[in-house]
Design an enzyme around this catalytic site. Sequence first.
Site, PDB file in Angstrom:
ATOM      1  N   ASP A  39      39.324  40.157  33.137  1.00  0.00           N
ATOM      2  CA  ASP A  39      39.554  39.440  34.395  1.00  0.00           C
ATOM      3  C   ASP A  39      40.403  38.214  34.065  1.00  0.00           C
ATOM      4  OD1 ASP A  39      39.474  37.866  36.664  1.00  0.00           O
ATOM      5  OD2 ASP A  39      37.316  38.084  36.999  1.00  0.00           O
ATOM      6  N   THR A  81      43.477  37.691  40.479  1.00  0.00           N
ATOM      7  CA  THR A  81      43.856  37.243  41.811  1.00  0.00           C
ATOM      8  C   THR A  81      45.349  36.961  41.786  1.00  0.00           C
ATOM      9  OG1 THR A  81      43.276  34.993  41.174  1.00  0.00           O
ATOM     10  CG2 THR A  81      41.630  36.236  42.414  1.00  0.00           C
ATOM     11  N   GLU A 116      45.082  53.043  55.309  1.00  0.00           N
ATOM     12  CA  GLU A 116      44.219  53.584  54.260  1.00  0.00           C
ATOM     13  C   GLU A 116      44.946  54.691  53.502  1.00  0.00           C
ATOM     14  OE1 GLU A 116      40.963  52.156  57.128  1.00  0.00           O
ATOM     15  OE2 GLU A 116      43.024  52.862  57.245  1.00  0.00           O
ATOM     16  N   LYS A 142      45.787  31.075  42.527  1.00  0.00           N
ATOM     17  CA  LYS A 142      45.530  30.313  41.303  1.00  0.00           C
ATOM     18  C   LYS A 142      46.847  30.061  40.566  1.00  0.00           C
ATOM     19  CE  LYS A 142      40.748  31.944  40.736  1.00  0.00           C
ATOM     20  NZ  LYS A 142      40.641  33.131  41.617  1.00  0.00           N
ATOM     21  N   ARG A 201      46.396  34.650  48.715  1.00  0.00           N
ATOM     22  CA  ARG A 201      45.030  34.984  48.323  1.00  0.00           C
ATOM     23  C   ARG A 201      44.873  36.502  48.351  1.00  0.00           C
ATOM     24  NH1 ARG A 201      41.998  30.550  47.919  1.00  0.00           N
ATOM     25  NH2 ARG A 201      40.129  31.807  47.709  1.00  0.00           N
TER      26      ARG A 201
END
Length: 489
Positions: free
Chosen positions: A253, A282, A78, A285, A291
């Site tokens: 997007d 992403t 984190e 694609k 992913r």
Amino acid sequence: MTDVFAPTTNSSEYAEQASTAYRAALSVIEQVEPRIADATRAELADQRASLKLIASENYASPAVLLTMGTWFSDKYAEGTVGHRFYAGCQNVDTVEALAAEHARELFGAEYAYAQPHSGIDANLVAFWSILAHRVETPTLADHGAKTVYDLSEQDWEKLRRAFGEQRALGMSLDAGGHLTHGFRPNISGKMFHQRSYGTDPETQLLDYDAVRAAAREFKPLVLIAGYSAYPRRVNFATMREIADEVGATLMVDMAHFAGLVAGKVFTGDEDPVPHAHLTTTTTHKSLRGPRGGLVLATKEYADSVDRGCPMVLGGPLSHMMAAKAVALAEARTAEFQTYAQNVADNAKALADGFLRRGAKLVTGGTDNHLVLLDVSGMGLTGRQAESALLDAGIVTNRNSVPSDPNGAWYTSGVRLGTPALTSRGFGTAEFDRVAELVVDVLTNTQPAATKSGAPGKAKYVLADGVADRTKAASGELLDKHPLYPGLEL
């Protein structure tokens, strides 16, 4: 056979090394849970034997896939590079910095954030960054120069009320937008007062004058551009003009078409990064990576985006950030630019193949990576068409068309994309043949009546012999372009 994923100088050696790596990995897995090893082998076999036309799917390279399976999976990290809440993250810092560097250089972005676990996570980071940035700049004067970390509970109460009154304007789901662009059941539709813009009823093309009029009336905080099922390019310079006119933040997007941006197929006004305040994507694609998600932003939003963890995200997935870095490095090559242009050329060939055979396409064609087939004229729902095609070995997904009478579940459309089969080496001639096979299946499919005798939206009958002949024809195409050639398990 040339391996489209391998460096051209050593493709045979690359395939041999990948085979060795995967055989060893599956052997290790087999000793613990052999059913998982069996399922993994079966998945590769199924993908090799199918015409994969799902626009949101692709094939990652062996290098990207292998990067995901390392001990970076074991790290908590984190925070951000150099500012972690855990010790021992120096190697994670290297990985995240490399992923961000490649993303900035590839897309020409001022800032890149590689931590989002998915496209939805990337959009959530962007939404909350916009809200936090508007607070800190400061839009709410009573908070002065305070940062999010400095705010009291009383401050947050005021912010919650203010946030609840913010507005977002995005493309409607049936016109080709994504559920994270303000679809009411999604969190994006609950965070904001939401309104959607659609497409022209006759042309089914984006009507910028209508978007401008909606923005002037609604006055959104966020104007969302981008799509998941719109088969055309977007003028992002015009979208930025609209956003600036009403004082909105432009968020794009580009999850679906990021590979076409990376490959320099979309440039100038069609490249969202120079025009948007924030761009999300992403990394799978058309970008052909693992992913996951990315946020690209102008420098003014960098501090807000950097708080994605802990604002929205938990621990970043370090092994996935490493795989993103590898995929982004691949996308910075001349070979990837050739691939991206082939994706667009193949989509055009697929669309032309449909049109020549009398099929109906939303907007009448395509100039990106996808085609949206309207099957209502064939007497089918999207669900019936999707299922019949799957029976014949053609993998697609049903999708709404503008003003779809069948809703988002049954739909009237089927979405098809070219990224995956282009990765296998398919060209325009093969995609014309694919169009022929799809039309053959659908014209030989009839809706089946329900038990009551009424027409059903899900049941169908595929004529005898069609599935077998389609699989045989598909097999001829697939055999010429094997998936991961030389990789043997």
